[in-house]
Scaffold this motif. Sequence first.
Motif, mmCIF file in Angstrom:
data_model
loop_
_atom_site.group_PDB
_atom_site.id
_atom_site.type_symbol
_atom_site.label_atom_id
_atom_site.label_comp_id
_atom_site.label_asym_id
_atom_site.label_seq_id
_atom_site.Cartn_x
_atom_site.Cartn_y
_atom_site.Cartn_z
ATOM 1 N N VAL A 30 4.812 14.294 0.795
ATOM 2 C CA VAL A 30 5.568 13.746 1.923
ATOM 3 C C VAL A 30 6.613 12.750 1.430
ATOM 4 C CG1 VAL A 30 5.405 12.258 3.962
ATOM 5 C CG2 VAL A 30 3.786 14.140 3.655
ATOM 6 N N LEU A 31 6.211 11.860 0.533
ATOM 7 C CA LEU A 31 7.147 10.852 0.035
ATOM 8 C C LEU A 31 8.309 11.506 -0.715
ATOM 9 C CD1 LEU A 31 4.626 8.115 -1.126
ATOM 10 C CD2 LEU A 31 6.075 8.082 0.910
ATOM 11 N N LYS A 32 8.042 12.584 -1.416
ATOM 12 C CA LYS A 32 9.130 13.306 -2.086
ATOM 13 C C LYS A 32 9.999 14.035 -1.059
ATOM 14 C CE LYS A 32 6.869 13.794 -6.576
ATOM 15 N NZ LYS A 32 6.299 14.716 -7.596
ATOM 16 N N TRP A 33 9.371 14.552 -0.005
ATOM 17 C CA TRP A 33 10.138 15.151 1.095
ATOM 18 C C TRP A 33 11.079 14.112 1.706
ATOM 19 C CZ3 TRP A 33 11.116 14.299 6.163
ATOM 20 C CH2 TRP A 33 11.584 15.359 6.934
ATOM 21 N N VAL A 34 10.569 12.912 1.895
ATOM 22 C CA VAL A 34 11.388 11.838 2.455
ATOM 23 C C VAL A 34 12.581 11.561 1.538
ATOM 24 C CG1 VAL A 34 11.413 9.348 2.907
ATOM 25 C CG2 VAL A 34 9.568 10.769 3.826
ATOM 26 N N GLN A 35 12.341 11.516 0.231
ATOM 27 C CA GLN A 35 13.446 11.279 -0.693
ATOM 28 C C GLN A 35 14.528 12.348 -0.565
ATOM 29 O OE1 GLN A 35 14.026 8.594 -2.937
ATOM 30 N NE2 GLN A 35 12.481 7.799 -1.514
ATOM 31 N N THR A 36 14.121 13.574 -0.338
ATOM 32 C CA THR A 36 15.068 14.691 -0.276
ATOM 33 C C THR A 36 15.765 14.809 1.071
ATOM 34 O OG1 THR A 36 13.737 15.913 -1.875
ATOM 35 C CG2 THR A 36 15.305 17.186 -0.576
ATOM 36 N N HIS A 37 15.026 14.545 2.164
ATOM 37 C CA HIS A 37 15.520 14.952 3.479
ATOM 38 C C HIS A 37 15.770 13.836 4.487
ATOM 39 C CE1 HIS A 37 14.946 19.132 2.421
ATOM 40 N NE2 HIS A 37 13.678 18.924 2.129
ATOM 41 N N ILE A 38 15.219 12.638 4.269
ATOM 42 C CA ILE A 38 15.239 11.661 5.369
ATOM 43 C C ILE A 38 16.650 11.197 5.704
ATOM 44 C CG2 ILE A 38 15.015 9.483 4.101
ATOM 45 C CD1 ILE A 38 13.063 10.627 7.266
ATOM 46 N N SER A 39 17.591 11.287 4.771
ATOM 47 C CA SER A 39 18.962 10.876 5.083
ATOM 48 C C SER A 39 19.562 11.735 6.190
ATOM 49 C CB SER A 39 19.835 10.954 3.830
ATOM 50 O OG SER A 39 19.910 12.280 3.338
ATOM 51 N N LYS A 40 19.072 12.985 6.328
ATOM 52 C CA LYS A 40 19.582 13.878 7.365
ATOM 53 C C LYS A 40 19.160 13.428 8.764
ATOM 54 C CE LYS A 40 19.032 17.487 3.907
ATOM 55 N NZ LYS A 40 18.194 18.616 3.448
ATOM 56 N N PHE A 41 18.162 12.566 8.826
ATOM 57 C CA PHE A 41 17.685 12.026 10.101
ATOM 58 C C PHE A 41 18.201 10.601 10.329
ATOM 59 C CE2 PHE A 41 14.739 15.209 8.622
ATOM 60 C CZ PHE A 41 14.364 15.911 9.756
ATOM 61 N N ASN A 66 16.371 5.107 -0.246
ATOM 62 C CA ASN A 66 16.235 3.974 -1.159
ATOM 63 C C ASN A 66 15.668 2.731 -0.477
ATOM 64 O OD1 ASN A 66 17.422 5.331 -3.454
ATOM 65 N ND2 ASN A 66 19.387 5.172 -2.370
ATOM 66 N N HIS A 67 15.195 2.909 0.757
ATOM 67 C CA HIS A 67 14.563 1.811 1.490
ATOM 68 C C HIS A 67 13.408 2.383 2.299
ATOM 69 C CE1 HIS A 67 15.077 -2.265 3.602
ATOM 70 N NE2 HIS A 67 13.988 -1.706 4.126
ATOM 71 N N VAL A 68 12.306 2.621 1.614
ATOM 72 C CA VAL A 68 11.134 3.245 2.224
ATOM 73 C C VAL A 68 9.948 2.289 2.114
ATOM 74 C CG1 VAL A 68 9.506 5.178 2.118
ATOM 75 C CG2 VAL A 68 11.950 5.559 1.657
ATOM 76 N N VAL A 69 9.307 2.023 3.235
ATOM 77 C CA VAL A 69 8.103 1.202 3.281
ATOM 78 C C VAL A 69 6.941 2.094 3.680
ATOM 79 C CG1 VAL A 69 6.966 -0.765 4.380
ATOM 80 C CG2 VAL A 69 9.426 -0.846 3.915
ATOM 81 N N ILE A 70 5.868 2.077 2.887
ATOM 82 C CA ILE A 70 4.671 2.819 3.263
ATOM 83 C C ILE A 70 3.681 1.870 3.920
ATOM 84 C CG2 ILE A 70 4.936 4.592 1.493
ATOM 85 C CD1 ILE A 70 2.743 3.163 -0.144
ATOM 86 N N GLY A 71 2.916 2.393 4.856
ATOM 87 C CA GLY A 71 1.894 1.607 5.522
ATOM 88 C C GLY A 71 0.776 2.502 5.975
ATOM 89 N N GLY A 81 -1.443 5.029 -13.113
ATOM 90 C CA GLY A 81 -1.461 3.752 -13.812
ATOM 91 C C GLY A 81 -0.330 2.821 -13.437
ATOM 92 N N GLY A 82 0.233 3.004 -12.243
ATOM 93 C CA GLY A 82 1.310 2.137 -11.780
ATOM 94 C C GLY A 82 2.686 2.636 -12.147
ATOM 95 N N LYS A 83 2.821 3.914 -12.392
ATOM 96 C CA LYS A 83 4.132 4.495 -12.705
ATOM 97 C C LYS A 83 4.998 4.488 -11.443
ATOM 98 C CE LYS A 83 6.317 8.775 -14.331
ATOM 99 N NZ LYS A 83 6.073 10.189 -14.744
ATOM 100 N N ASP A 84 6.143 3.843 -11.534
ATOM 101 C CA ASP A 84 7.026 3.707 -10.368
ATOM 102 C C ASP A 84 8.064 4.813 -10.375
ATOM 103 O OD1 ASP A 84 8.541 2.942 -8.226
ATOM 104 O OD2 ASP A 84 8.872 0.885 -8.905
ATOM 105 N N GLU A 85 7.910 5.751 -9.440
ATOM 106 C CA GLU A 85 8.867 6.844 -9.309
ATOM 107 C C GLU A 85 9.868 6.596 -8.178
ATOM 108 O OE1 GLU A 85 6.618 10.765 -10.848
ATOM 109 O OE2 GLU A 85 5.828 10.014 -8.924
ATOM 110 N N SER A 86 9.898 5.344 -7.697
ATOM 111 C CA SER A 86 10.832 4.929 -6.639
ATOM 112 C C SER A 86 10.673 5.757 -5.372
ATOM 113 C CB SER A 86 12.283 5.010 -7.144
ATOM 114 O OG SER A 86 12.489 4.104 -8.207
ATOM 115 N N LEU A 87 9.430 6.151 -5.074
ATOM 116 C CA LEU A 87 9.169 6.884 -3.833
ATOM 117 C C LEU A 87 9.052 5.938 -2.642
ATOM 118 C CD1 LEU A 87 6.569 9.547 -5.061
ATOM 119 C CD2 LEU A 87 9.045 9.809 -4.760
#
Length: 537
Positions: free
Chosen positions: A181-192, A197-202, A219-225
Amino acid sequence: MFLSHLTAFACLVHLVASAQNLTVDLGYTRYKGRDLSDGIVQWLGIRYAASPVGNLRFSAPQDPQVVDGVQEALQHGPLCIPTGKYPTPAGTSEDCLFLDVYAPSTASNGTGLPVFVWIQGGGFNSNSNANYNGTGLIQASDTGIVVVTFNYRVGPYGFLSGPEIVKGGSVNNGLKDQIKVLKWVQTHISKFGGDPNHVVIGGDSAGAASVTLLLSAYGGKDESLFHAAAAESQSFAPMLTVNQSQFAYNNLVIRTGCASAKDTLACLRNLDIASLQRENINTPLPKAQQSPLYMYGPVIDDDLVLDYTYRLFHQEKFIKVPVIFGDDTNEGTIFVPKNTSSISEADTFIQSQFPEITLDQLANINNWYLTENQTCQFPHAEPYWRPTSNAYGEIRYICPGIDMSTVYSQAGVNSWNYHYDVQDPDSEASGKGVSHTVEANAIWGPQYVSGTPPSSYYTSNAPIVPVMQGYWTSFIKTFDPNPYRSRDSPEWKTWGTGDESYRRILIRTNETAMETVPMAQRERCKYLTSIGTDLEQ
């Protein structure tokens, strides 16, 4: 006359722009949403991954298949199938990997609004906070955010583990659904109209556990999702290794008649859903006397989940983004059986949830929580229900949240913590108190959740809704709960370090204020945190 024509023209432009934004091209298909006429557009039932059936059962999520034409995004997708329910409940399906998007009707491709991605709870064995409506949060944000909610696989469909699964499928698929889902958001959320680049998870409960697992993933790898995180009642359940989970795989194979199959995994995949769901039940964990509340869950797989959550965070193997952690006063009351009438029954319950607990550790917990002078009388409840609830609530929820805030503050990252104590008269009288995840009703708005809020959230406790929504939407918009907080709400200070540590906000109707964690709770949590890895948390 001129002004009326201008007004009509402006309305027409708005309608045209909104209509143009209703159909969104995702590449693999197009979805048409619905304008709710209250300033919100919603797209329901968007497929974010291929149907996880057949050979994809027990496999990592795959990309959706290409579908020509425009699909109507007007209904929620089916929920994922829960554990312990047979026949398969109405409204659930193995084909359940769908998400919903809510956005302001004024947003369009390139608007770049902050995005809130909500992860629902359910103990990793059900989708228990499904189909929350983002309208309330968007309106509270002055139509300044986009909201995404979704389903993910639970129970054996999402978390069956063992060497056979590793070899022929994938483990921790429910978590991998969330990452999908988070990768989907990276790809598609701009269309909505959202900003990738400003995503908050909760999330709450298992959704908040998911937040901590995503913060420490790989191990804490940050993929900027995602770029900030809010965890409501973060849940630290025990986690088994892949090999320790073999018992659940073996038991399911035996119960479904697949034990004699040359390829037991293929046999499980070939079962019709009714046959598989009939045997999707809770059984005791190894060393436990009774079945736990939740049997299936994430496992340590030496990849996505490298170790126990406590250990990973204390080794600083986590993504360093602004965070909120917090809990409710009476976290354990909805979980502990109300007929708990003795220390032996209390200890059996605790040991069934945390089978690795030692007798010495149980004795210490008994001395902290279960002495005779701590028993309580509530209607239709035995005297050890509430003390056991206090113990379980701090072991699994409250003390982990306190520790997470401490870890983040010590790492120099902004961390806010809350103690939610909004008291509903009926809940207080029954003994349930301020129960697990009840704050979700205030964050989303009581009319926008899928459960039944306490009635006081429409009356005496209604003032707490703008307070919570102000903090949350401010955090979503700025990674700080303060800049856009509700009028007259106090500043929510960070957890702090040194002499200013253990600061949290007490949230109570008309009494919200900063407080310091009491010394007695600090002492209890210091002990419970010290045995956390012993309990496999």
